[in-house]
Design an enzyme around this catalytic site. Structure first.
Site, mmCIF file in Angstrom:
data_model
loop_
_atom_site.group_PDB
_atom_site.id
_atom_site.type_symbol
_atom_site.label_atom_id
_atom_site.label_comp_id
_atom_site.label_asym_id
_atom_site.label_seq_id
_atom_site.Cartn_x
_atom_site.Cartn_y
_atom_site.Cartn_z
ATOM 1 N N HIS A 67 19.505 54.296 57.650
ATOM 2 C CA HIS A 67 20.940 54.592 57.706
ATOM 3 C C HIS A 67 21.266 55.756 56.773
ATOM 4 O O HIS A 67 20.783 55.806 55.654
ATOM 5 C CB HIS A 67 21.750 53.356 57.312
ATOM 6 C CG HIS A 67 21.899 52.401 58.444
ATOM 7 N ND1 HIS A 67 20.826 51.678 58.938
ATOM 8 C CD2 HIS A 67 22.951 52.093 59.246
ATOM 9 C CE1 HIS A 67 21.227 50.957 59.963
ATOM 10 N NE2 HIS A 67 22.503 51.188 60.178
ATOM 11 N N GLU A 87 32.180 57.055 62.798
ATOM 12 C CA GLU A 87 32.414 55.887 61.933
ATOM 13 C C GLU A 87 32.826 56.306 60.523
ATOM 14 O O GLU A 87 33.760 55.764 59.935
ATOM 15 C CB GLU A 87 31.152 55.019 61.888
ATOM 16 C CG GLU A 87 30.904 54.274 63.174
ATOM 17 C CD GLU A 87 29.448 53.918 63.398
ATOM 18 O OE1 GLU A 87 28.586 54.313 62.565
ATOM 19 O OE2 GLU A 87 29.153 53.249 64.406
ATOM 20 N N GLN A 88 32.133 57.321 60.003
ATOM 21 C CA GLN A 88 32.442 57.750 58.635
ATOM 22 C C GLN A 88 33.817 58.429 58.599
ATOM 23 O O GLN A 88 34.574 58.272 57.639
ATOM 24 C CB GLN A 88 31.326 58.652 58.090
ATOM 25 C CG GLN A 88 29.990 57.919 57.990
ATOM 26 C CD GLN A 88 29.037 58.535 56.986
ATOM 27 O OE1 GLN A 88 29.424 59.263 56.077
ATOM 28 N NE2 GLN A 88 27.752 58.219 57.128
ATOM 29 N N PHE A 119 23.099 52.042 50.360
ATOM 30 C CA PHE A 119 24.205 51.092 50.533
ATOM 31 C C PHE A 119 24.691 51.216 51.971
ATOM 32 O O PHE A 119 24.998 52.332 52.431
ATOM 33 C CB PHE A 119 25.327 51.476 49.565
ATOM 34 C CG PHE A 119 26.609 50.718 49.766
ATOM 35 C CD1 PHE A 119 27.723 51.331 50.347
ATOM 36 C CD2 PHE A 119 26.708 49.392 49.354
ATOM 37 C CE1 PHE A 119 28.910 50.645 50.523
ATOM 38 C CE2 PHE A 119 27.909 48.692 49.526
ATOM 39 C CZ PHE A 119 28.996 49.323 50.123
ATOM 40 N N VAL A 120 24.709 50.088 52.694
ATOM 41 C CA VAL A 120 25.152 50.108 54.088
ATOM 42 C C VAL A 120 26.328 49.158 54.249
ATOM 43 O O VAL A 120 26.293 48.010 53.807
ATOM 44 C CB VAL A 120 24.019 49.708 55.055
ATOM 45 C CG1 VAL A 120 24.523 49.670 56.508
ATOM 46 C CG2 VAL A 120 22.851 50.693 54.942
ATOM 47 N N CYS A 122 29.807 48.437 57.165
ATOM 48 C CA CYS A 122 30.408 48.813 58.446
ATOM 49 C C CYS A 122 31.664 49.633 58.149
ATOM 50 O O CYS A 122 32.712 49.088 57.795
ATOM 51 C CB CYS A 122 30.749 47.555 59.243
ATOM 52 S SG CYS A 122 31.474 47.950 60.857
ATOM 53 N N ALA A 123 31.537 50.952 58.317
ATOM 54 C CA ALA A 123 32.621 51.858 57.904
ATOM 55 C C ALA A 123 33.879 51.634 58.742
ATOM 56 O O ALA A 123 34.997 51.818 58.246
ATOM 57 C CB ALA A 123 32.158 53.304 58.029
HETATM 58 N N1 LIG Z 1 25.347 53.895 54.780
HETATM 59 C C1 LIG Z 1 26.197 53.472 55.742
HETATM 60 O O1 LIG Z 1 26.843 52.434 55.607
HETATM 61 N N2 LIG Z 1 26.296 54.256 56.859
HETATM 62 C C2 LIG Z 1 27.152 53.947 57.885
HETATM 63 N N3 LIG Z 1 27.940 52.883 58.052
HETATM 64 C C3 LIG Z 1 28.610 53.015 59.264
HETATM 65 O O2 LIG Z 1 29.428 52.249 59.729
HETATM 66 N N4 LIG Z 1 28.219 54.182 59.862
HETATM 67 C C4 LIG Z 1 27.331 54.804 59.035
HETATM 68 O O3 LIG Z 1 26.767 55.898 59.184
#
Ligand SMILES: NC(=O)NC1=NC(=O)NC1=O
Length: 174
Positions: A67, A87-88, A119-120, A122-123
């Site tokens: 990601h 999303e971003q 760090f991921v 859901c944007a």
């Molecule tokens: N590091 C991230 O959380 N990346 C992302 N979350 C999303 O919803 N789209 C992304 O690219």
């Protein structure tokens, strides 16, 4: 697109359509093609979730490593995938102040140094303030917690991308 259309797709067409519902992990779509026929969209999502949950720890970490950072180097270079770009942007990460960007980059660097993956979150379910607060909180967690939390966020991102495709793709002409 109807579930019958999905079930009629050969593997190439299925991977082409669903290959990026988990960012940069087309293997997952390629793998769950074997689970067709799907009864409905939830069945597709359940097969994705099951595949991800059955991965060993390093497989889950690998998904997270695939990601892009939020408002990171790829975003700045305009090299995000179409989905990640949208999303971003939806989270307002394309309108960060210099101070917000510095804080996000600092926390992202700290997070990645600690866990070995980005760090991921859901944007589309969070605006930039919630993302910054989430990152400040989660960077204090342990590796096990963050691996699982990150994967759950990936599933949320995946669900929204799956629904987008099912709602917007014309599918087979009637
Ligand atoms: N590091 C991230 O959380 N990346 C992302 N979350 C999303 O919803 N789209 C992304 O690219």
């Amino acid at each position: 697109m109807k579930i019958e259309d999905v079930n009629a797709l050969d593997s190439d067409a299925f991977i082409s359509l669903f290959g990026n519902i988990v960012e940069n992990c087309s293997l997952i779509a390629a793998a769950i093609w074997s689970s067709r026929p799907f009864s409905d969209v939830d069945d597709i999502q359940n097969q994705l979730n099951k595949f991800i949950d059955l991965l060993p720890r390093n497989g889950k970490e690998g998904i997270l490593r695939n990601h892009p950072d939020l408002a990171g180097r790829l975003a700045a270079a305009g090299q995000l995938t179409r989905e990640s770009t949208q999303e971003q942007k939806a989270a307002g990460l394309d309108t960060l102040t210099a101070e917000e960007k510095e804080k996000l980059n600092k926390l992202n660097t700290e997070y990645k140094a600690k866990f070995g993956f980005p760090f991921v979150i859901c944007a589309r379910e969070n605006k930039k303030d919630a993302i910054l607060k989430g990152l400040e909180h989660r960077v204090q967690n342990d590796l096990e917690t963050e691996t699982l939390t990150g994967v759950e966020e990936v599933k949320k991102i995946c669900r929204l991308r799956l629904l987008d495709i099912m709602e917007n793709h014309p599918g087979a002409k009637l």
